[in-house]
Design an enzyme around this catalytic site. Structure first.
Site: not given
Ligand code: PBG
Length: 327
Positions: A194, A247, A273
């Site tokens: 991630k 991700k 997103s």
């Molecule tokens: C929680 C989380 C996030 C996303 C999924 N789980 C946000 C982040 O890490 O800031 C992002 C998902 C998306 O952007 O659709 N940590």
């Protein structure tokens, strides 16, 4: 002209093109992310994600029914609590927003597969993904809280947990806690690779989880790094992850491919997103064809090797798969 090999021969007819298609997609591999808020009678559109809504628990049935109708059978819940504090206590409260959502969904939709995003950032007042020590997240202290959160979600009805916090050792901590509570058969889908990504912007809007100070770069990965992604993935496999995730998905196809070729477990990718919002915004402006771009982006993740695709376009993609537009 003496050309024996003519690649165009296999492109001359739609039936033939489909016959020789290399990437096959199926709606059983789609997961839909859903935001759930406290309150009543709420269905509010997320302004940075047109077409995506936050629902209160009493209206949770609406999106879940739509999903079932579209043939999407897996959903990932994100809870947005009314009350946030330093320790993110509503993340693991028995009557927390996500726990109640799981209880209701489990009762009313026995055939849906329910996945819980396990993280603290939606629940902490500072918006970071764990417990703070000074201005940084305390890794080992956070593990306890993540483990508690995962167990509470499974107790409430989650079929699978997906830790997205990026703390070291969290898969092992969650596995141990689940096993101690008898949940030996609950799989963990780890957000292994991630990245600290600007593509999460609209999500933080949706989940009200923008960090109050600093950024997430001391725990999420530097997007210049490929070897490090492999290190994270292999560590998670060793700690007992059942599925590993990349991700974002869209501009990380190289990693999806490399991970797929390296590990022996399913690989997921999350079309985040920002990927959704970019397509929506450009389509709304009339600059691109929404469905065409959506399908092409999904196909690229599958072509790279993803087995599971988490996407806000799950319903629309399922429809395209059903109609044979893709897949
Ligand atoms: C929680 C989380 C996030 C996303 C999924 N789980 C946000 C982040 O890490 O800031 C992002 C998902 C998306 O952007 O659709 N940590």
């Amino acid at each position: 002209m003496d050309q024996v090999i003519r690649p165009r021969r296999l492109r001359g007819n739609a039936v033939l093109r489909k016959m020789v298609r290399e990437t096959r997609m199926d709606k059983s591999s789609l997961v839909y992310p859903l935001f759930i808020v406290e309150g009543e009678n709420i269905r509010e559109e997320i302004c940075s994600m047109p077409g995506q809504y936050r629902y209160s628990i009493d209206r949770l049935g609406e999106p879940l029914e739509e999903l079932e109708k579209a043939g999407v059978s897996s959903v990932m819940f994100f809870g947005i609590p009314a009350h946030k504090d330093e320790l993110g206590s509503m993340a693991y409260a028995e009557d927390g927003i996500i726990q109640r959502a799981f209880e209701k969904a489990r009762r009313d939709f026995p055939n849906l597969y329910l996945i819980g995003d396990v993280c603290m950032c939606e629940y902490t007042s500072h918006g970071h993904c764990g417990i703070l020590c000074g201005s940084d997240v305390d890794n080992d202290k956070t593990l306890e809280y993540l483990a508690k959160t995962a167990v509470s979600q499974v107790q409430a009805g989650a079929d699978m947990v997906a830790p997205s916090d990026m703390m070291d050792g969290r898969v092992e901590a969650i596995r141990n806690a689940l096993d101690k509570n008898g949940f030996y058969h609950t799989p963990i889908m780890s957000y292994s690779a991630k990245f600290a990504s600007s593509f999460y912007g609209p999500f933080r809007d949706a989940a009200e989880s923008t960090p109050a100070f600093g950024d997430r770069k001391t725990y999420q990965m530097d997007y210049h790094n490929r070897r490090e992604a492999m290190k994270e993935v292999l560590l998670d496999v060793k700690e007992g992850a059942d599925i590993v995730m990349v991700k974002p998905a869209a501009v990380y196809g190289d990693l999806i491919r490399e991970i797929k070729e390296t590990v022996k477990i399913p690989v997921a990718s999350y079309s985040v997103s920002g990927e959704y919002s970019m397509i929506k915004a450009a389509a709304l402006a009339g600059f691109i064809d929404e469905r065409g771009v959506m399908c092409e982006m999904a196909a690229s993740a599958y072509r790279a090797g993803t087995d599971i695709y988490i996407t806000y376009f799950a319903k629309e993609l399922a429809e395209c798969m059903e109609k044979g537009v893709i897949g």
